[in-house]
Design an enzyme around this catalytic site. Structure first.
Site, PDB file in Angstrom:
ATOM      1  N   ARG A  36       0.827  -1.210   0.000  1.00  0.00           N
ATOM      2  CA  ARG A  36       0.000   0.000   0.000  1.00  0.00           C
ATOM      3  C   ARG A  36       0.862   1.261   0.000  1.00  0.00           C
ATOM      4  NH1 ARG A  36      -2.766  -4.212   1.972  1.00  0.00           N
ATOM      5  NH2 ARG A  36      -5.045  -4.259   2.005  1.00  0.00           N
ATOM      6  N   SER A 178     -12.742 -10.007   2.834  1.00  0.00           N
ATOM      7  CA  SER A 178     -11.454  -9.916   2.154  1.00  0.00           C
ATOM      8  C   SER A 178     -11.001  -8.469   2.078  1.00  0.00           C
ATOM      9  CB  SER A 178     -11.569 -10.490   0.740  1.00  0.00           C
ATOM     10  OG  SER A 178     -10.528  -9.983  -0.076  1.00  0.00           O
ATOM     11  N   GLN A 180      -8.559  -7.527   0.399  1.00  0.00           N
ATOM     12  CA  GLN A 180      -8.154  -7.243  -0.979  1.00  0.00           C
ATOM     13  C   GLN A 180      -9.340  -6.740  -1.806  1.00  0.00           C
ATOM     14  OE1 GLN A 180      -6.117 -10.759  -2.366  1.00  0.00           O
ATOM     15  NE2 GLN A 180      -4.372 -10.402  -1.005  1.00  0.00           N
ATOM     16  N   ASP A 330      -3.620 -15.652   7.265  1.00  0.00           N
ATOM     17  CA  ASP A 330      -2.353 -16.147   6.713  1.00  0.00           C
ATOM     18  C   ASP A 330      -1.583 -17.023   7.703  1.00  0.00           C
ATOM     19  OD1 ASP A 330      -2.832 -14.829   4.314  1.00  0.00           O
ATOM     20  OD2 ASP A 330      -1.808 -13.004   4.966  1.00  0.00           O
ATOM     21  N   LYS A 357      -5.491 -19.283  -1.656  1.00  0.00           N
ATOM     22  CA  LYS A 357      -4.306 -18.472  -1.335  1.00  0.00           C
ATOM     23  C   LYS A 357      -3.198 -18.816  -2.339  1.00  0.00           C
ATOM     24  CE  LYS A 357      -6.102 -16.145   1.962  1.00  0.00           C
ATOM     25  NZ  LYS A 357      -6.328 -14.708   1.759  1.00  0.00           N
TER      26      LYS A 357
HETATM   27  C1  S3P Z   1      -4.166  -9.037   2.327  1.00  0.00           C
HETATM   28  C2  S3P Z   1      -5.384  -9.597   2.563  1.00  0.00           C
HETATM   29  C3  S3P Z   1      -5.591 -11.051   2.775  1.00  0.00           C
HETATM   30  C4  S3P Z   1      -4.282 -11.775   3.073  1.00  0.00           C
HETATM   31  C5  S3P Z   1      -3.185 -11.324   2.166  1.00  0.00           C
HETATM   32  C6  S3P Z   1      -2.931  -9.844   2.314  1.00  0.00           C
HETATM   33  C7  S3P Z   1      -4.068  -7.579   2.124  1.00  0.00           C
HETATM   34  O1  S3P Z   1      -6.161 -11.609   1.612  1.00  0.00           O
HETATM   35  O2  S3P Z   1      -4.450 -13.165   2.952  1.00  0.00           O
HETATM   36  O3  S3P Z   1      -1.979 -12.026   2.460  1.00  0.00           O
HETATM   37  O4  S3P Z   1      -2.953  -7.025   2.207  1.00  0.00           O
HETATM   38  O5  S3P Z   1      -5.098  -6.949   1.875  1.00  0.00           O
HETATM   39  P1  S3P Z   1      -7.775 -11.621   1.356  1.00  0.00           P
HETATM   40  O6  S3P Z   1      -8.221 -10.229   1.200  1.00  0.00           O
HETATM   41  O7  S3P Z   1      -7.962 -12.437   0.122  1.00  0.00           O
HETATM   42  O8  S3P Z   1      -8.349 -12.292   2.571  1.00  0.00           O
END
Ligand code: S3P
Length: 446
Positions: A36, A178, A180, A330, A357
């Site tokens: 980020r 999520s 992400q 994770d 994952k």
């Molecule tokens: C992350 C969100 C998680 C995590 C990944 C990093 C992030 O994934 O597993 O290692 O930095 O937003 P998900 O959003 O798919 O849960």
């Protein structure tokens, strides 16, 4: 900026039980915040300085993608980087495909950025990334007006995405907890006129929201049921702000569990980020009876951090509720390793997201446990591990997954026979210094 190295060829590595682990270490910078940091540097007009950046392959590829979209990026010293961004609305179309390597976070967050920018980019990565589902990101971006020009079967990379010229702000309920998905929508919302809203049924890590506020965006977060509602006003002028990256709790998990299971250990893991949406593993290990103390709590880079003192402990099996999954998503591979040394049964509930994952982590972890002689079962979305004193002696297929590799190497520091992983090269994506850092504590790898 330096071009990340292509993944080295498969590098098997073994770990064996030797002396106890002793001393202190600081894990590398948080991977989520490091990705980020580059992205906010790109979207901020002017110069953003970052300290403590994780210089792992995943993050460097996000940096490279940001450079391809017009950011000028310079490494000033180890972990210290300067990013001069063109800012929201002023991104350049990349000339080549963006190659995110192993990094799902980099690919998905940058899809959000491109999705609202009226430029076209191709997103690609390694064999692991090419297997991961991307429709979860493309669906909301389509609602905002982005077009998918090309995709591999099942909405997978390589994906050519044409961003919306005048993106529509949307209200989006994420289908799974999520960060992400949430982050892709919010980053896209930065270039939409009006209010973009994301509602999540369970709170996922909140680094994007916190960094939006840090850079001066008008973002509001409110509780909604068990989850959260996040509202972002589009087209802000982000103001350059220094970013200090605290140590990654997901990387800290490996030396922490190593010290719990390797006999005669006493380790201080320093400066670990204690964001409550990331500390599910710590809570679980304490329930399992871990001799673990968080000391010297302080604030760093807008987050609470602390030092974690861990000593060899007799663990007991526990039941880990599904509601805890977002705060330790994770960490299940390394928790499964801890569970293998606990007395009794550990049941981890609600792990469906582990299947998508860097590898199918449910299958990879169950196979790794079997290779170590540990009885385990997958029932629906639950993983059940029967603890004891694992014999070890097996070889584990890592399936291009850094966390599977580190988990079973940690296991080998405590099993009677050494454990081998077929390929340790992917560890460089998130914890490039893992081997020497663990060796300094007394770990033996060969
Ligand atoms: C992350 C969100 C998680 C995590 C990944 C990093 C992030 O994934 O597993 O290692 O930095 O937003 P998900 O959003 O798919 O849960």
């Amino acid at each position: 900026m330096p071009v990340p190295l292509p993944p080295a060829k498969a590098a098997p590595l073994s770990a064996r039980r030797d002396r106890g682990l002793r001393g202190g270490l600081k894990p590398p910078g948080d991977k989520s915040i490091s990705h980020r940091a580059f992205i906010f540097g790109l979207l901020t007009t002017g110069e953003t300085e970052v300290e403590g950046l994780l210089e792992g392959d995943d993050v460097l590829r996000t940096g490279k993608a940001c450079a391809a979209l017009g950011a000028a990026i310079k490494r000033l010293a180890p972990g210290t980087w300067k990013i001069r961004g063109p800012g929201i609305g002023a991104l350049a179309p990349p000339t080549d495909a963006l190659d995110f390597g192993n990094a799902g976070t980099g690919a998905r967050l940058m899809m959000g950025v491109v999705g609202s920018h009226g430029i076209t980019a191709t997103f690609d990565g390694d064999a692991s990334l090419r297997k991961r589902p991307m429709r979860r990101i493309l669906d909301p971006l389509r609602l905002m007006g982005a077009q998918v020009l090309a995709e591999a079967e099942g909405g997978r990379c390589p994906i050519a995405l044409k961003g919306a010229r005048d993106p529509a702000p949307i209200l989006y309920r994420t289908p799974v907890a999520s960060a992400q998905i949430k982050s892709a929508v919010l980053l896209a919302g930065l270039n939409a006129r009006g209010l973009t809203t994301v509602i999540e049924a369970e709170a996922s890590r909140d680094h994007t929201e916190k960094m939006l506020a840090h850079f001066g965006a008008d973002v509001r977060v409110a509780a909604e049921g068990e989850g959260r509602r996040i509202e972002l006003l589009g087209r802000p002028e982000l103001a350059p702000k220094p970013v200090v990256v605290p140590a990654d709790p997901s990387s800290a998990a490996f030396p922490i569990v190593a010290a719990l299971i390797a006999p005669d250990s006493d380790v201080l893991v320093e400066g670990v980020m204690l964001n409550p949406l990331r500390t599910g593993l710590i809570a679980t290990l304490i329930e399992m009876g871990a001799d673990l103390a968080v000391i010297n709590r302080r604030r760093e880079g807008g987050e609470e951090v602390g030092d974690i003192r861990v000593r060899t402990s007799g663990l007991r099996g526990v039941e880990v509720p599904a509601s805890r999954a977002p705060s330790m998503i994770d960490e299940y591979p390394i928790l499964a390793v801890a569970a293998a040394f606990a007395s009794g049964t550990t049941r981890m509930r609600g792990l469906d997201e582990l299947r998508v994952k860097e590898s199918d982590r449910l299958a990879a972890v169950a196979a790794g446990l079997a290779a170590a002689g540990v009885p385990s079962a997958v029932e629906g979305d639950d993983l059940i591990v029967e603890g004891g004193a694992p014999m070890g002696g097996g070889t584990v297929a890592t399936h291009m997954d850094h966390r599977v590799a580190m988990s079973f190497l940690v296991m080998g520091l405590a099993t009677r026979e050494p454990m081998t992983v077929d390929d340790a090269s992917m560890i460089a994506t998130s914890y490039p210094d893992f081997r020497p850092a663990m060796e300094r504590l007394g770990a033996t790898f060969e």
